[in-house]
Write an enzyme that holds these catalytic residues in place. Structure first.
Site, PDB file in Angstrom:
ATOM      1  N   ASP A  35       0.823  -1.209   0.000  1.00  0.00           N
ATOM      2  CA  ASP A  35       0.000   0.000   0.000  1.00  0.00           C
ATOM      3  C   ASP A  35       0.856   1.257   0.000  1.00  0.00           C
ATOM      4  OD1 ASP A  35       0.726   0.262   2.703  1.00  0.00           O
ATOM      5  OD2 ASP A  35      -0.999  -0.962   3.316  1.00  0.00           O
ATOM      6  N   LYS A  57      -4.051   3.005   0.019  1.00  0.00           N
ATOM      7  CA  LYS A  57      -5.129   3.806   0.572  1.00  0.00           C
ATOM      8  C   LYS A  57      -4.607   5.216   0.740  1.00  0.00           C
ATOM      9  CE  LYS A  57      -6.931   0.268   3.616  1.00  0.00           C
ATOM     10  NZ  LYS A  57      -7.010  -0.095   5.020  1.00  0.00           N
ATOM     11  N   MET A 173      -3.617   8.888  11.741  1.00  0.00           N
ATOM     12  CA  MET A 173      -4.797   9.140  10.896  1.00  0.00           C
ATOM     13  C   MET A 173      -5.658  10.250  11.501  1.00  0.00           C
ATOM     14  SD  MET A 173      -5.870   5.204  10.079  1.00  0.00           S
ATOM     15  CE  MET A 173      -5.909   4.655  11.779  1.00  0.00           C
TER      16      MET A 173
HETATM   17  N1  SAH Z   1       0.707   0.391  10.601  1.00  0.00           N
HETATM   18  C1  SAH Z   1       1.117   1.770  10.495  1.00  0.00           C
HETATM   19  C2  SAH Z   1      -0.021   2.735  10.689  1.00  0.00           C
HETATM   20  C3  SAH Z   1      -1.116   2.623   9.657  1.00  0.00           C
HETATM   21  S1  SAH Z   1      -2.379   3.807   9.867  1.00  0.00           S
HETATM   22  C4  SAH Z   1       2.279   2.016  11.483  1.00  0.00           C
HETATM   23  O1  SAH Z   1       2.545   1.175  12.336  1.00  0.00           O
HETATM   24  O2  SAH Z   1       2.929   3.049  11.349  1.00  0.00           O
HETATM   25  C5  SAH Z   1      -1.842   5.086   8.796  1.00  0.00           C
HETATM   26  C6  SAH Z   1      -1.404   6.298   9.580  1.00  0.00           C
HETATM   27  O3  SAH Z   1      -0.115   6.084  10.116  1.00  0.00           O
HETATM   28  C7  SAH Z   1      -1.256   7.560   8.751  1.00  0.00           C
HETATM   29  O4  SAH Z   1      -2.479   8.212   8.576  1.00  0.00           O
HETATM   30  C8  SAH Z   1      -0.309   8.362   9.605  1.00  0.00           C
HETATM   31  O5  SAH Z   1      -0.968   8.980  10.663  1.00  0.00           O
HETATM   32  C9  SAH Z   1       0.589   7.298  10.180  1.00  0.00           C
HETATM   33  N2  SAH Z   1       1.825   7.136   9.423  1.00  0.00           N
HETATM   34  C10 SAH Z   1       2.313   5.995   8.921  1.00  0.00           C
HETATM   35  N3  SAH Z   1       3.515   6.205   8.340  1.00  0.00           N
HETATM   36  C11 SAH Z   1       3.786   7.523   8.493  1.00  0.00           C
HETATM   37  C12 SAH Z   1       4.861   8.367   8.140  1.00  0.00           C
HETATM   38  N4  SAH Z   1       5.922   7.902   7.475  1.00  0.00           N
HETATM   39  N5  SAH Z   1       4.803   9.668   8.463  1.00  0.00           N
HETATM   40  C13 SAH Z   1       3.751  10.161   9.133  1.00  0.00           C
HETATM   41  N6  SAH Z   1       2.705   9.422   9.487  1.00  0.00           N
HETATM   42  C14 SAH Z   1       2.714   8.109   9.189  1.00  0.00           C
END
Ligand code: SAH
Length: 502
Positions: A35, A57, A173
């Site tokens: 994704d 997404k 998010m």
């Molecule tokens: N499984 C992921 C989270 C998925 S939900 C994790 O553990 O990081 C998706 C959300 O994660 C995004 O909307 C954002 O808030 C955050 N996110 C994930 N990667 C990011 C990044 N590189 N920089 C900023 N926010 C991030």
């Protein structure tokens, strides 16, 4: 054959923030389902005929609904395939990995989960914010900011508890609901002066961090145009950022560099740029095609005792030559009586990896410099073997033949990789790149062959870095103006050009 699914955490974005196990799963996958938040460069590590399925997404704009994603994964595994499901961060932190796992279990499909570095922790780290600290936060909470619209009070989140933990709060998010988040916390008693950081594209070279307070953060976000993916970090640890920021202070941070080298050769430049905080954009222009069933090479290896010098001019030449020795059931001992010359320190290093210390390594990565060193030591009784590319320049062979016998054997060919024209033009048109590097004359001509002469002027928007005088001349002949030429004709020389460019 039984299929299997690996739910793999791809980490927060920095290419090197992936586990060894995750990399292994990418390498053995028949199908990779990925994704938006998983770094796309990982796909380059996949097997040659691996199938890629994008289920990205972009916030509410789902490309594939979750049920369909689950279906695709299960169906592919049932076909007997190894499916690697790459998910940004950690698969079980708001990644719906749990649901994917449940479905696989129900359908009797074998699966394994590989944890990843969640952005909630790793992203804060790269923003210079430790998620806990003895003086500021003894706990942390990671909370979804994807609040349900149907329920104004959001009973699934205990705002009162959050506002009073004194720990660090990290919302994922949450950009769209920033106003609700901050006002709920203030309403439940959290100080409106609590520092807040908004961290977008954390750990990537386009990371952007904005700090504010709980009271002002919504306005700040609007003013600064903050968009997902963004982490919202709330708590006193945010204040440590000024001291602990190590990432945004790297010398190439924020610099986007197009690297035009053949895939097999570009890796050291690419990894150096990213280690220095920059964003390497890899554009393969040439690919190496080894000459198969190379009887000519075998014959010269059989006659190797007649030679006094062996010249290897590239990593490719080193690989092919030594692999051939191996194939013939020989090893480096057959070279015991010759002097080995390398063009360039990178080639010398490859030779060293094969157990031999090169006797002659010219200071610059050009044939002329090697000849300068050789001309005083070569005698007319010497005999030189040069296994190298078919389309290499004549210079070295011509000059050496004025002194002694020299035998050139073609072992590979560099051919144009023109499958990438649209991709390359998209990069040039997007305006995202600041620099483009050319590490040889052939990468210049090949690059122009790929984009077409009519598109050369697109390079005027970029700072063009050349590895040395010959490459510069080739570029000039094509009306490409060189912004800077490396002082030392090496990869590091080119990097220095970019680092010293303010
Ligand atoms: N499984 C992921 C989270 C998925 S939900 C994790 O553990 O990081 C998706 C959300 O994660 C995004 O909307 C954002 O808030 C955050 N996110 C994930 N990667 C990011 C990044 N590189 N920089 C900023 N926010 C991030």
């Amino acid at each position: 054959m039984k299929g299997k699914v690996y739910l793999v955490g791809a980490g927060p974005g920095d290419y090197k923030l992936l586990t060894l196990k995750g990399l292994e799963c990418i390498k053995k996958a028949d199908v990779i389902v990925y994704d938006r938040l998983a770094n796309k460069n990982y796909l380059k590590e996949a097997k040659e005929n691996c199938e890629f399925i994008y289920v990205g997404k972009a916030s509410s704009n789902h490309t594939l609904p979750q049920d369909d994603i689950n279906r695709v994964i299960a169906d592919k595994a049932k076909e007997g395939k190894i499916v690697t499901r790459l998910k940004g961060g950690d698969p079980y932190v708001f990644g719906r990995g749990g649901e994917e796992g449940e479905l696989l279990k129900e359908e009797g499909i074998e699966f394994e989960v590989v944890p990843g570095i969640t952005s909630a922790i790793g992203g804060l780290c790269y923003a210079g914010i430790p998620i806990t600290h003895r003086d500021y936060a003894s706990s942390f909470h990671v909370i979804t900011g994807h609040l349900r619209d149907d329920d104004k009070e959001n009973p699934e989140i205990n705002w009162n508890a959050l506002a009073n933990t004194n720990g660090t709060l990290v919302f994922l998010m949450g950009v769209a609901n920033l106003q609700k988040i901050s006002s709920n916390l203030i309403k439940e008693g959290q100080s409106k002066d609590t520092p807040v950081a908004l961290i977008s594209w954390a750990t990537r070279s386009n990371q952007r961090v904005i700090t504010s307070t709980l009271e002002n953060v919504y306005e700040t976000a609007i003013k600064e145009g903050v968009k997902p993916p963004t982490l919202i970090a709330v708590g006193d640890v945010v204040g440590l950022r000024d001291k602990l920021n190590f990432f945004e202070t790297k010398p190439l941070f924020g610099k986007n560099v197009i690297v035009t080298r053949s895939r097999t050769q570009s890796s050291s430049l690419v990894s150096k740029i990213s280690d220095l905080g920059g964003n390497p954009i890899e554009v393969p222009t040439i690919k190496i095609e080894k000459i198969e069933n190379n009887i000519a090479l075998e014959n010269e290896i059989k006659n190797i005792k007649d030679y006094t010098y062996l010249i290897l001019t590239s990593k490719n030449a080193v690989d092919i030559f030594f692999d051939k020795l191996d194939e013939m059931d020989l090893d480096s001992r057959v070279l015991a009586n010759l002097k080995v010359c390398a063009i360039g320190s990178a080639t010398a290093k490859e030779i060293k990896n094969r157990g031999i210390k090169a006797d002659v390594v010219p200071e610059k990565f050009v044939a002329e410099y090697l000849f300068e060193e050789l001309k005083d030591v070569l005698k007319d009784s010497d005999k030189v073997l040069i296994p190298r590319a078919k389309n290499a320049r004549d210079f070295l062979v011509d000059k050496i033949s004025e002194i002694c016998e020299v035998k050139e054997v073609h072992i590979y060919e560099t051919v144009l990789d023109d499958s990438k024209k649209d991709e390359v033009l998209d990069i040039l048109n997007s305006g995202e790149a600041d620099y483009i590097t050319f590490a040889s004359s052939s990468t210049v001509t090949n690059f122009v062959d790929i984009i077409g002469k009519e598109n050369i002027d697109k390079l005027n928007e970029l700072k063009v870095i050349s590895i040395g005088p010959i490459t510069t001349q080739t570029a000039k002949d094509l009306n490409i103006s060189i912004y800077k030429e490396a002082d030392i004709a090496t990869i590091d020389g080119m990097i220095d050009c970019i680092m010293n460019d303010k």
